[in-house]
Design a protein around this motif. Structure first.
Motif, PDB file in Angstrom:
ATOM      1  N   VAL A 189       1.036  -1.515  -0.330  1.00 54.26           N
ATOM      2  CA  VAL A 189       0.377   0.464  -0.093  1.00 54.26           C
ATOM      3  C   VAL A 189       0.957   1.631  -0.187  1.00 54.26           C
ATOM      4  N   GLU A 190       2.208   0.772   0.878  1.00 54.02           N
ATOM      5  CA  GLU A 190       2.789   2.420   1.087  1.00 54.02           C
ATOM      6  C   GLU A 190       3.954   2.540  -0.196  1.00 54.02           C
ATOM      7  N   VAL A 191       4.237   1.167  -1.123  1.00 52.12           N
ATOM      8  CA  VAL A 191       5.127   1.564  -2.130  1.00 52.12           C
ATOM      9  C   VAL A 191       3.794   2.708  -3.051  1.00 52.12           C
ATOM     10  N   VAL A 192       2.659   1.862  -3.668  1.00 48.18           N
ATOM     11  CA  VAL A 192       1.776   2.075  -4.308  1.00 48.18           C
ATOM     12  C   VAL A 192       1.081   3.989  -4.376  1.00 48.18           C
ATOM     13  N   GLU A 194       3.435   6.200  -2.882  1.00 55.04           N
ATOM     14  CA  GLU A 194       4.745   5.995  -3.075  1.00 55.04           C
ATOM     15  C   GLU A 194       4.529   6.882  -4.784  1.00 55.04           C
ATOM     16  N   TYR A 195       4.528   5.860  -5.570  1.00 55.69           N
ATOM     17  CA  TYR A 195       4.389   5.519  -6.920  1.00 55.69           C
ATOM     18  C   TYR A 195       3.246   6.357  -7.552  1.00 55.69           C
ATOM     19  N   VAL A 313      11.557  13.911  -9.493  1.00 60.87           N
ATOM     20  CA  VAL A 313      12.773  13.537  -8.784  1.00 60.87           C
ATOM     21  C   VAL A 313      12.427  13.049  -7.511  1.00 60.87           C
ATOM     22  N   GLY A 314      13.504  12.794  -6.664  1.00 64.07           N
ATOM     23  CA  GLY A 314      13.452  12.265  -6.017  1.00 64.07           C
ATOM     24  C   GLY A 314      14.084  13.669  -4.571  1.00 64.07           C
ATOM     25  N   VAL A 402      12.042   3.662  -2.655  1.00 63.48           N
ATOM     26  CA  VAL A 402      12.064   2.951  -4.475  1.00 63.48           C
ATOM     27  C   VAL A 402      13.061   3.836  -5.053  1.00 63.48           C
ATOM     28  N   LEU A 403      12.378   5.396  -5.168  1.00 68.84           N
ATOM     29  CA  LEU A 403      12.515   6.526  -6.884  1.00 68.84           C
ATOM     30  C   LEU A 403      14.509   6.458  -6.588  1.00 68.84           C
ATOM     31  N   LEU A 404      15.246   6.024  -5.455  1.00 65.26           N
ATOM     32  CA  LEU A 404      16.575   5.639  -5.710  1.00 65.26           C
ATOM     33  C   LEU A 404      16.808   4.688  -6.593  1.00 65.26           C
TER      34      LEU A 404
END
Length: 544
Positions: A189-192, A194-195, A313-314, A402-404
Motif C-alpha cells: 500500500v505504501e509503495v503504491v 509513493e508511486y 525527482v527524488g 524506491v525512486l533511488l
C-alpha cells in the motif's frame, strides 16, 4: 471492486492475452487458479502471431498506457538482466510512443496559454519531435526573440487513464496487504501511494519546470551536467516551453564513438553526477532512462551529460542520506558487520534480528561477487541477491528509497552500456568518503559554524539584554525556591507533631477502653485526653 476497476482489470487481461504474453509463463507452470482463469477467457487469443514475443511485450505495454510504459522504460536499461532482443524492443518505449494529432496539440497549447500559436511562436512544427507516455513535444522559435524552443504538451485525457490504473493498483495492493504472507515486509500500500504521488506530480508541468530550474541551478557552471533553460512565462500545468538542445541520444553508441567521445569519462561522470544529486543536493533526477539523457556534441574529449524531463525527482532526508552513505562505504570496504548493524539501527530489519546471523548471510552473498573481475560485477544482481537475503530476515521495503533504487539501476545500466568495464565501486567510493568527512569530520564543524554564523550575528546585539534577563529570572526563581523550601520544612515539622499527637491520642483511647470495665472514671479521663490529642493532631495537620 467498482465497475470501472473491473473494466480496467478485464482490459489489462485482454491486452496481455491478445498479444500472447501468456507464453511468457508456460501453461504447465501456472497455478491451478490461473489455469482455470485462462480457460474461462477462451475467446481471447494471440492476435499478433506474426510478431516476435519481445515485440509483442513492447506493444502490449504501450497499449496499456503510461504506468506500464514506464515499467518498460526501466527494464530497457537492464541489459544485464534481460536478453538483448527484449531490451532493444523496450528501448523503443523511451521516445517513440504513438503520437497524438498535431492539430489537437495546437488546440491544447492555445487553450492553456490563452493565445494563438502564431502570436507566440514562429516556425511551429505540427509534427512532434518526440512522443512519450504522458506528453509529446513540438519545435518552434519564440516570436519575441527567435530563440529555439521545444513545447511539451500533456496528452489529452491521460489523467483519467492514470487515475484508473492507480485505483486498480491500490485495490490490488490492499488485497496483497491483507492476504500475502510477506505483505508486512513489502508494504504494497505504501509503495503504491509513493508511486501515485510520483506519477501524479509528473502530470503537472509547472512542477516539472520548477524541478528543472532547481536542478539547473544545482549544476550551474558544472562540466558534468547541463539542464536546458525553462521559459516560465510560457508555462502552465499542461504546457511547458524550454530551450531546445542538440545533443546525441545516449543510446546512440555509434554516433558517440564516431565523434570520439571519451566513453570512460562519460560513464564515470554519470555515476559522479548521480551521487552528487543524492548526497550533495538531496535532489535527484529520478527518471534517467535513455530517452531523457543526451550527450553534448561539444568537446567530446571532455563530455557533458544533458538531462531533460524533470517530472520525477527524488529527495532524501539527512538520516536516510547518512545511513545510505555508511551502508555503501561499509559494503565497499567489505565491513559486513557494519552493514548488518546499520540495517538494524535504521529499523530496516526488526530489532530482534541476530546481527551475527544477518552479517553472515550478507557475507555469503557479497564475498563471491568481489572475487569476480570488476567488469562482471552488476550492482543490479547485488541488489537482487541482497533483497532475497534480507527477505529471510523480514526486511521491510522502504518506500522513500524506491525512486533511488530505480535511478541507481538506470545509471548503472547506462554506464555499462557506454563503458562495459565501468568500475562503479572505484568511481563512487571517493565521493562518498569525501561526503562523509564533510558530515562528521572537522569540515562538518566548520560548515556548521558557517551555516549558523548569520543567525548568531543577528542575535549578538541582544546578548547583553538576554544575559541580564536570564540572571534576573534566575534570582527570582532562586527566591521562589527558597520560599518553597522553607514552606516544605515547616510542613514537615507540623506533620511530625501531628503524627506525635495521633499516637498519644490513640494510646489514650485504647487505654480508656481497657480501663472502662474496672475504673470508669479513669477511663473517661483517658478518653477525653485522647480526643483532645486527636484534635491537636488535626490542628497541626491543617496548619501544615
Amino acid at each position: 471492486m467498482k465497475f470501472a476497476e473491473l473494466g480496467r482489470l478485464y482490459a489489462i487481461s485482454k491486452t496481455f492475452l491478445n498479444y500472447g504474453l501468456d507464453e511468457l509463463v508456460p501453461y504447465e507452470h501456472l497455478p491451478m487458479g490461473s489455469r482455470l482463469a485462462r480457460k474461462a477467457l477462451f475467446w481471447l487469443g494471440n492476435e499478433h502471431k506474426d510478431k516476435s514475443l519481445p515485440e509483442r511485450c513492447r506493444l502490449a505495454l504501450q497499449a496499456l498506457g503510461p504506468v506500464y510504459i514506464k515499467l518498460g522504460q526501466m527494464l530497457s536499461t537492464r541489459r544485464d538482466l534481460l536478453p538483448p532482443e527484449y531490451a532493444e524492443q523496450l528501448a523503443l518505449l523511451q521516445d517513440q510512443v504513438e503520437p497524438f494529432c498535431g492539430d489537437i496539440a495546437v488546440a491544447e497549447i492555445e487553450r492553456h496559454l490563452g493565445a494563438k500559436v502564431g502570436q507566440l511562436f514562429d516556425n511551429f512544427d505540427a509534427k512532434p519531435l518526440a512522443s512519450a507516455s504522458i506528453a509529446q513535444v513540438h519545435t518552434a522559435t519564440l516570436k519575441q526573440d527567435g530563440r529555439e524552443v521545444v513545447i511539451k504538451v500533456i496528452r489529452p485525457g491521460i489523467d483519467k487513464v492514470i487515475k484508473a490504473d492507480i485505483q486498480l493498483m491500490k485495490l490490488l495492493a490492499q488485497v496483497l496487504a491483507k492476504y500475502a504472507p510477506e505483505a508486512d515486509r513489502l508494504r504494497p500500500v505504501e509503495v503504491v501511494e509513493e508511486y501515485e504521488k510520483t506519477i501524479i506530480d509528473e502530470l503537472d508541468l509547472m512542477r516539472e519546470g520548477a524541478n528543472a530550474i532547481q536542478l539547473r541551478r544545482n549544476f550551474e557552471g558544472s562540466k558534468e551536467l547541463y539542464v536546458p533553460e525553462i521559459y516560465s512565462d510560457y508555462c502552465t500545468h499542461k504546457v511547458l516551453v524550454m530551450e531546445r538542445i542538440y545533443g546525441i541520444p545516449v543510446s546512440d553508441i555509434a554516433a558517440l564513438e564516431a565523434q570520439g567521445t571519451n566513453m570512460k569519462l562519460l560513464a564515470e561522470r554519470g555515476v559522479e553526477t548521480f551521487f552528487a544529486q543524492v548526497f550533495r543536493d538531496s535532489f535527484f533526477h529520478a527518471d534517467m532512462h535513455p530517452g531523457n539523457v543526451f550527450v553534448s556534441r561539444e568537446h567530446p574529449e571532455d563530455p557533458m551529460w544533458i538531462g531533460i524531463d524533470c517530472g520525477i525527482v527524488g529527495t532524501l532526508n539527512k538520516e536516510d542520506q547518512r545511513y545510505l552513505a555508511e551502508n555503501f562505504l561499509a559494503f565497499f570496504n567489505r565491513d559486513y558487520r557494519k552493514v548488518a548493524q546499520l540495517h538494524l539501527d535504521s529499523g530496516w530489519v526488526p530489532m530482534d534480528t541476530k546481527v551475527e546471523e544477518f552479517e553472515f548471510a550478507i557475507r555469503a552473498v557479497c564475498e563471491p561477487i568481489f572475487e569476480k573481475p570488476l567488469a562482471q560485477i552488476s550492482f543490479g544482481h547485488v541488489l537482487l541477491n541482497l533483497f532475497n537475503t534480507a527477505r529471510r530476515f523480514n526486511m521491510k521495503v522502504q518506500p522513500q528509497l524506491v525512486l533511488l533504487q530505480k535511478t541507481l539501476l538506470y545509471i548503472e545500466g547506462l554506464g555499462r552500456q557506454l563503458y562495459p568495464e565501468l568500475d562503479l565501486w572505484k568511481t563512487a567510493k571517493p565521493f562518498l568518503e569525501n561526503w562523509m568527512m564533510q558530515q562528521v569530520g572537522p569540515k562538518a564543524v566548520v560548515n556548521a559554524v558557517k551555516d549558523k554564523a548569520p543567525f548568531w550575528a543577528e542575535k549578538l546585539p541582544e546578548f547583553p539584554e538576554l544575559i541580564y534577563d536570564g540572571l534576573k529570572q534566575f534570582r527570582t526563581q532562586q527566591q521562589q525556591l527558597n520560599q518553597m523550601q522553607q514552606a516544605f520544612q515547616q510542613h514537615s515539622r507540623n506533620m511530625a507533631k501531628s503524627r506525635f499527637w495521633v499516637i498519644v491520642g490513640g494510646a489514650m483511647l485504647v487505654g480508656g477502653a481497657v480501663l472502662y470495665g474496672e475504673q470508669e472514671g479513669a477511663a473517661k479521663v483517658a478518653a477525653v485526653l485522647g480526643v483532645l490529642a486527636c484534635v491537636k493532631a488535626y490542628w497541626h495537620t491543617a496548619k501544615g
